[in-house]
Design a protein around this motif. Structure first.
Motif, short mmCIF file in Angstrom:
data_model
loop_
_atom_site.label_atom_id
_atom_site.label_comp_id
_atom_site.label_asym_id
_atom_site.label_seq_id
_atom_site.Cartn_x
_atom_site.Cartn_y
_atom_site.Cartn_z
N GLU A 35 -28.48 -20.88 2.28
CA GLU A 35 -28.34 -19.72 3.46
C GLU A 35 -29.28 -20.62 4.64
O GLU A 35 -30.15 -21.52 4.28
CB GLU A 35 -29.38 -18.76 3.20
N PHE A 36 -28.81 -20.44 5.78
CA PHE A 36 -29.51 -20.91 6.87
C PHE A 36 -29.22 -19.90 8.21
O PHE A 36 -28.38 -18.90 8.13
CB PHE A 36 -28.89 -22.15 7.43
N ALA A 56 -18.31 -11.11 7.46
CA ALA A 56 -17.41 -11.81 7.99
C ALA A 56 -17.49 -13.33 7.54
O ALA A 56 -18.37 -13.79 7.33
CB ALA A 56 -17.00 -11.93 9.60
N ARG A 57 -16.20 -13.92 7.26
CA ARG A 57 -16.13 -15.39 6.98
C ARG A 57 -16.16 -16.05 8.06
O ARG A 57 -15.55 -15.72 9.21
CB ARG A 57 -14.82 -15.59 6.10
N VAL A 58 -16.90 -17.36 8.31
CA VAL A 58 -17.02 -18.00 9.70
C VAL A 58 -16.57 -19.43 9.33
O VAL A 58 -16.66 -19.88 8.09
CB VAL A 58 -18.30 -18.06 10.25
N ARG A 59 -16.29 -20.23 10.50
CA ARG A 59 -16.03 -21.63 10.60
C ARG A 59 -17.36 -22.07 11.30
O ARG A 59 -17.94 -21.65 12.14
CB ARG A 59 -14.84 -21.70 11.12
N ILE A 60 -17.95 -22.91 10.45
CA ILE A 60 -19.26 -23.70 11.10
C ILE A 60 -18.60 -24.81 11.89
O ILE A 60 -17.84 -25.66 11.22
CB ILE A 60 -20.00 -24.27 9.99
N VAL A 61 -18.84 -24.91 13.26
CA VAL A 61 -18.60 -25.86 14.19
C VAL A 61 -19.82 -26.68 14.69
O VAL A 61 -20.68 -26.11 15.15
CB VAL A 61 -17.93 -25.33 15.35
N GLY A 62 -19.80 -27.93 14.57
CA GLY A 62 -20.83 -28.95 15.28
C GLY A 62 -21.71 -29.39 14.10
O GLY A 62 -21.33 -29.32 12.86
N ASN A 71 -22.61 -23.85 15.86
CA ASN A 71 -21.93 -22.68 16.25
C ASN A 71 -21.23 -22.09 15.04
O ASN A 71 -20.46 -22.75 14.17
CB ASN A 71 -21.14 -22.64 17.65
N MET A 72 -21.08 -20.51 15.27
CA MET A 72 -20.14 -19.93 14.21
C MET A 72 -19.06 -19.47 15.06
O MET A 72 -19.07 -18.75 15.95
CB MET A 72 -20.67 -18.89 13.45
N ILE A 83 -26.43 -17.07 7.69
CA ILE A 83 -25.34 -17.56 7.04
C ILE A 83 -25.27 -17.78 5.63
O ILE A 83 -26.38 -18.76 5.43
CB ILE A 83 -24.56 -18.90 7.84
N ARG A 84 -24.55 -17.56 4.62
CA ARG A 84 -24.78 -17.89 3.26
C ARG A 84 -23.49 -18.63 2.90
O ARG A 84 -22.40 -18.03 3.15
CB ARG A 84 -24.96 -16.48 2.38
#
Length: 55
Positions: free
Chosen positions: A24-25, A39-45, A51-52, A17-18
């Motif tokens: 980045e991680f 894809a754009r993602v939402r970072i949850v947690g 989780n993405m 993930i950037r």
């Protein structure tokens, strides 16, 4: 607690993930076909429980 069936292994994805700030991680999580390159993602947690999800 979910039981693991050794005859049917879970499918996992390693996602790099950037963030918008360039950081980045890497996250390893259950495979989700909606998560594709770029894809754009939402970072949850938080912490080790990230989780993405698609954004």
């Amino acid at each position: 607690m979910a039981r693991i069936n050794p005859r049917k292994p879970a499918i996992a994805s390693q996602l790099t993930i950037r963030r918008d700030n360039g950081e980045e991680f890497v996250v390893v999580q259950k495979y989700d076909p909606r998560l594709t390159t770029g894809a754009r993602v939402r970072i949850v947690g938080t912490g080790s429980s990230l989780n993405m999800t698609p954004y």
